[in-house]
Design an enzyme around this catalytic site. Structure first.
Site, PDB file in Angstrom:
ATOM      1  N   HIS A   1      32.618  22.527  37.272  1.00 18.46           N
ATOM      2  CA  HIS A   1      33.427  21.653  38.124  1.00 18.46           C
ATOM      3  C   HIS A   1      32.690  21.334  39.422  1.00 18.46           C
ATOM      4  O   HIS A   1      32.238  22.222  40.120  1.00 18.46           O
ATOM      5  CB  HIS A   1      34.768  22.323  38.441  1.00 18.46           C
TER       6      HIS A   1
ATOM      7  N   TYR B   1      45.196  22.203  43.990  1.00 19.91           N
ATOM      8  CA  TYR B   1      45.993  23.156  44.768  1.00 19.91           C
ATOM      9  C   TYR B   1      46.971  22.325  45.599  1.00 19.91           C
ATOM     10  O   TYR B   1      46.541  21.423  46.319  1.00 19.91           O
ATOM     11  CB  TYR B   1      45.108  23.936  45.731  1.00 19.91           C
TER      12      TYR B   1
ATOM     13  N   PRO C   1      45.090  35.356  45.174  1.00 20.86           N
ATOM     14  CA  PRO C   1      44.243  34.578  44.256  1.00 20.86           C
ATOM     15  C   PRO C   1      43.940  33.149  44.719  1.00 20.86           C
ATOM     16  O   PRO C   1      43.150  32.449  44.070  1.00 20.86           O
ATOM     17  CB  PRO C   1      45.052  34.561  42.952  1.00 20.86           C
TER      18      PRO C   1
ATOM     19  N   LYS D   1      38.734  34.353  44.507  1.00 23.89           N
ATOM     20  CA  LYS D   1      37.632  35.231  44.913  1.00 23.89           C
ATOM     21  C   LYS D   1      37.645  36.635  44.306  1.00 23.89           C
ATOM     22  O   LYS D   1      36.644  37.349  44.379  1.00 23.89           O
ATOM     23  CB  LYS D   1      37.626  35.367  46.454  1.00 23.89           C
TER      24      LYS D   1
ATOM     25  N   TYR E   1      34.052  28.252  48.846  1.00 21.13           N
ATOM     26  CA  TYR E   1      34.629  28.167  47.501  1.00 21.13           C
ATOM     27  C   TYR E   1      33.559  28.330  46.423  1.00 21.13           C
ATOM     28  O   TYR E   1      33.775  29.024  45.426  1.00 21.13           O
ATOM     29  CB  TYR E   1      35.387  26.840  47.330  1.00 21.13           C
TER      30      TYR E   1
HETATM   31  P1  RFL Z   1      40.625  45.379  36.912  1.00 17.03           P
HETATM   32  O1  RFL Z   1      40.469  44.126  36.178  1.00 17.03           O
HETATM   33  O2  RFL Z   1      41.981  45.713  37.461  1.00 17.03           O
HETATM   34  O3  RFL Z   1      40.137  46.565  35.959  1.00 17.03           O
HETATM   35  C1  RFL Z   1      40.326  47.931  36.281  1.00 17.03           C
HETATM   36  C2  RFL Z   1      40.377  48.727  34.990  1.00 17.03           C
HETATM   37  O4  RFL Z   1      40.532  50.104  35.295  1.00 17.03           O
HETATM   38  C3  RFL Z   1      41.494  50.659  34.415  1.00 17.03           C
HETATM   39  N1  RFL Z   1      42.090  51.872  35.044  1.00 17.03           N
HETATM   40  C4  RFL Z   1      41.753  53.134  34.704  1.00 17.03           C
HETATM   41  N2  RFL Z   1      40.892  53.614  33.812  1.00 17.03           N
HETATM   42  C5  RFL Z   1      40.781  54.956  33.701  1.00 17.03           C
HETATM   43  N3  RFL Z   1      41.525  55.822  34.447  1.00 17.03           N
HETATM   44  C6  RFL Z   1      42.403  55.388  35.364  1.00 17.03           C
HETATM   45  N4  RFL Z   1      43.117  56.231  36.094  1.00 17.03           N
HETATM   46  C7  RFL Z   1      42.539  53.970  35.528  1.00 17.03           C
HETATM   47  N5  RFL Z   1      43.294  53.204  36.325  1.00 17.03           N
HETATM   48  C8  RFL Z   1      43.012  51.938  36.012  1.00 17.03           C
HETATM   49  C9  RFL Z   1      42.491  49.546  34.201  1.00 17.03           C
HETATM   50  O5  RFL Z   1      43.242  49.726  33.000  1.00 17.03           O
HETATM   51  C10 RFL Z   1      41.561  48.334  34.131  1.00 17.03           C
HETATM   52  O6  RFL Z   1      41.127  48.054  32.817  1.00 17.03           O
HETATM   53  O7  RFL Z   1      39.613  45.468  38.146  1.00 17.03           O
HETATM   54  P2  RFL Z   1      38.110  44.900  38.278  1.00 17.03           P
HETATM   55  O8  RFL Z   1      37.297  45.229  37.073  1.00 17.03           O
HETATM   56  O9  RFL Z   1      37.637  45.324  39.622  1.00 17.03           O
HETATM   57  O10 RFL Z   1      38.280  43.306  38.268  1.00 17.03           O
HETATM   58  C11 RFL Z   1      38.928  42.628  39.304  1.00 17.03           C
HETATM   59  C12 RFL Z   1      39.577  41.354  38.785  1.00 17.03           C
HETATM   60  O11 RFL Z   1      40.366  41.696  37.656  1.00 17.03           O
HETATM   61  C13 RFL Z   1      40.454  40.660  39.836  1.00 17.03           C
HETATM   62  O12 RFL Z   1      39.843  40.699  41.104  1.00 17.03           O
HETATM   63  C14 RFL Z   1      40.713  39.169  39.495  1.00 17.03           C
HETATM   64  O13 RFL Z   1      41.461  39.070  38.316  1.00 17.03           O
HETATM   65  C15 RFL Z   1      41.464  38.458  40.625  1.00 17.03           C
HETATM   66  N6  RFL Z   1      41.829  37.067  40.309  1.00 17.03           N
HETATM   67  C16 RFL Z   1      40.910  36.039  40.435  1.00 17.03           C
HETATM   68  N7  RFL Z   1      39.632  36.302  40.785  1.00 17.03           N
HETATM   69  C17 RFL Z   1      38.700  35.300  40.838  1.00 17.03           C
HETATM   70  O14 RFL Z   1      37.535  35.578  41.184  1.00 17.03           O
HETATM   71  N8  RFL Z   1      39.011  33.981  40.521  1.00 17.03           N
HETATM   72  C18 RFL Z   1      40.270  33.639  40.151  1.00 17.03           C
HETATM   73  O15 RFL Z   1      40.493  32.483  39.817  1.00 17.03           O
HETATM   74  C19 RFL Z   1      41.293  34.671  40.126  1.00 17.03           C
HETATM   75  N9  RFL Z   1      42.547  34.394  39.747  1.00 17.03           N
HETATM   76  C20 RFL Z   1      43.147  36.767  39.919  1.00 17.03           C
HETATM   77  C21 RFL Z   1      43.476  35.400  39.638  1.00 17.03           C
HETATM   78  C22 RFL Z   1      44.111  37.761  39.776  1.00 17.03           C
HETATM   79  C23 RFL Z   1      45.390  37.440  39.390  1.00 17.03           C
HETATM   80  N10 RFL Z   1      46.309  38.507  39.257  1.00 17.03           N
HETATM   81  C24 RFL Z   1      47.199  38.668  38.184  1.00 17.03           C
HETATM   82  C25 RFL Z   1      46.246  39.642  40.137  1.00 17.03           C
HETATM   83  C26 RFL Z   1      44.748  35.069  39.254  1.00 17.03           C
HETATM   84  C27 RFL Z   1      45.721  36.064  39.151  1.00 17.03           C
HETATM   85  C28 RFL Z   1      47.112  35.631  38.767  1.00 17.03           C
HETATM   86  C1  PHB Z   2      43.124  30.347  37.256  1.00 16.94           C
HETATM   87  O1  PHB Z   2      42.684  29.416  36.558  1.00 16.94           O
HETATM   88  O2  PHB Z   2      43.723  31.309  36.773  1.00 16.94           O
HETATM   89  C2  PHB Z   2      42.934  30.289  38.728  1.00 16.94           C
HETATM   90  C3  PHB Z   2      42.171  29.284  39.278  1.00 16.94           C
HETATM   91  C4  PHB Z   2      41.990  29.215  40.661  1.00 16.94           C
HETATM   92  C5  PHB Z   2      42.590  30.158  41.468  1.00 16.94           C
HETATM   93  C6  PHB Z   2      43.355  31.183  40.912  1.00 16.94           C
HETATM   94  C7  PHB Z   2      43.521  31.254  39.541  1.00 16.94           C
HETATM   95  O3  PHB Z   2      42.435  30.076  42.813  1.00 16.94           O
END
Ligand code: RFL
Ligand code: PHB
Length: 391
Positions: free
Chosen positions: A72, A201, A293, A297, A385
């Site tokens: 993008h 957004y 989110p 980041k 971004y």
């Molecule tokens: P995770 O993905 O939470 O993985 C951690 C893992 O550790 C396990 N765990 C354990 N394992 C053993 N013993 C224990 N006691 C444990 N406790 C936990 C868990 O089961 C899990 O498998 O962390 P990690 O790897 O640091 O990754 C981080 C990302 O997942 C997170 O920052 C992103 O998803 C955030 N996020 C976004 N980030 C972006 O860069 N771009 C985006 O567009 C974006 N959109 C989002 C998002 C997060 C969202 N939510 C739901 C919070 C959109 C949403 C809606």
């Molecule tokens: C997504 O596609 O899930 C998404 C994209 C941009 C954001 C957060 C989530 O800032």
């Protein structure tokens, strides 16, 4: 059992670290509480910075990302009836972002790990991290009722916000900074074509909305919701009606609706723990910090932590130098705080805050107007971004 690095958590942070270490011949075991399918079922991030894509290339897991990811060049911001296009590529000397789901990143990393015959222990219970203030840390866990212990040189806490690693640090050794936002995001994934090619957004009277996607046939939408809302109260119909009501007319007319594949509510939080190193244990990714989110980041900051941490461990094993591990926390936190600032700023601009005064609302509107009128301001947004370079 013995390994060089025991990695707690098989989310993107843990899996990426495991892969980068493997490439340098450093032995690691990953211990994960959930099953692999459960980890793959979590629908989260969608947008990857260019530097994160390059790191996945270095890890040797970017083939599918390169062929299926959507590059993008820009995105839109809508504020009430007004509209602003952010030309990421034009404003950053050619940089772009890639839309590719976290689920797919995780799947690619899992496949590579399996192909290389590397060990991941799924379904580990009662995980404990022990003696990380000594040179001989240990990880203890239960599997099928049996207790196991792994001795290692280092523990990498990649276990997310609710993990055991940060919780095992004595309170006096850690400082936590937090801001909780007074709303959540309700997300819906559907096999319907996106309402337009680029992300939008929006901030509208009824609240924030985001139109994102996973492919030309799969959409991901979010709307701001109340923290009191429960996902069961949101039928697909109710979601689509609310989204349609927030979209500008020409997009509302374009919106294709369909049954949800997934629907969930996420609270919005900014959080940083300092430091990120405790003797022989490091925190990386969501274990050490959370961003709302809005700036896309979270996953990208997890990737930059892992880059710094992998370099630090390469230096330790390859060059017998502790300089990298000594600087990990400071280096990672410098970039994390910039991601926190940007995510906070995007969140403040794009949501309706229930307790805002008339003054606050005027300032928010002025922020949008300033952005729309100043190429410098757009450049600042675009630079953040697409992702700041790894220092
Ligand atoms: P995770 O993905 O939470 O993985 C951690 C893992 O550790 C396990 N765990 C354990 N394992 C053993 N013993 C224990 N006691 C444990 N406790 C936990 C868990 O089961 C899990 O498998 O962390 P990690 O790897 O640091 O990754 C981080 C990302 O997942 C997170 O920052 C992103 O998803 C955030 N996020 C976004 N980030 C972006 O860069 N771009 C985006 O567009 C974006 N959109 C989002 C998002 C997060 C969202 N939510 C739901 C919070 C959109 C949403 C809606
Ligand atoms: C997504 O596609 O899930 C998404 C994209 C941009 C954001 C957060 C989530 O800032």
């Amino acid at each position: 059992m013995r390994t060089q690095v025991a990695i707690i958590g098989a989310g993107p942070s843990g899996l990426l670290l495991g892969q980068l270490l493997h490439k340098q011949g450093i032995d690691a075991v990953i211990i994960e509480r959930q099953t692999g399918d459960y980890v793959l079922g979590r629908i989260r991030a969608g947008v990857l910075e260019q530097v994160a894509v390059e790191l996945l290339e270095e890890a040797g897991v970017a083939d599918r990302l390169k062929s299926e990811g959507l590059v993008h060049d820009g995105f839109d911001i809508a504020f009430d009836a007004d509209h602003l296009h952010i030309d990421l590529k034009g404003l950053t000397n050619g940089k772009t972002v890639t839309v590719y789901g976290q689920t797919e990143v995780t799947r690619d990393l899992m496949d590579a790990r399996q192909k290389a015959g590397l060990q991941t222990i799924y379904g580990a219970q009662d995980v404990e991290v022990l003696d990380f203030d000594t040179n001989t840390p240990k990880v203890r866990y239960k599997l099928n009722g049996q207790t196991h212990e792994i001795s290692c040189d280092f523990i990498a806490g990649c276990d997310g916000y609710h993990g055991v690693c940060r919780a095992s640090v004595p309170e006096k050794s850690i400082k936590e900074y937090e801001r909780v936002y007074p709303f959540g995001w309700l997300g819906l994934l559907s096999d319907t074509p996106p309402v337009q090619e680029e992300l939008i957004y929006g901030n509208q009277e009824q609240g924030f909305y985001l139109c994102s996607m996973r492919s030309a046939q799969r959409s991901r939408y979010y709307i701001q919701c109340s923290l009191a809302d429960k996902v069961e109260e949101w039928s697909d119909d109710r979601f689509w009606t609310a989204l349609k009501g927030r979209l500008p007319e020409h997009l509302a007319n374009n919106l294709v609706t369909g049954p949800s594949l997934e629907k969930s509510i996420a609270p919005l939080r900014s959080f940083v723990a300092e430091p990120l190193r405790f003797g022989r244990m490091f925190l990386a990714g969501d274990a050490g910090h959370i961003v709302p989110p809005t700036g896309a980041k979270g996953l990208n900051l997890a990737a930059s932590d892992i880059r710094y941490l992998s370099r630090a461990l390469f230096e330790f094993y390859g060059e017998k130098s502790e300089a990298g591990i000594n600087h990990y926390s400071q280096k990672a936190l410098a970039r994390i705080w910039k991601g926190e600032r940007f995510s906070w700023w995007m969140s403040m601009l794009l949501h309706r805050f229930p307790d805002n005064s008339g003054f606050d609302n005027k300032i928010q509107r002025t922020e949008f107007e300033y952005l729309a009128s100043s190429e410098h301001a757009q450049r600042v947004l675009a630079e953040n971004y697409v992702g700041l370079s790894y220092a």
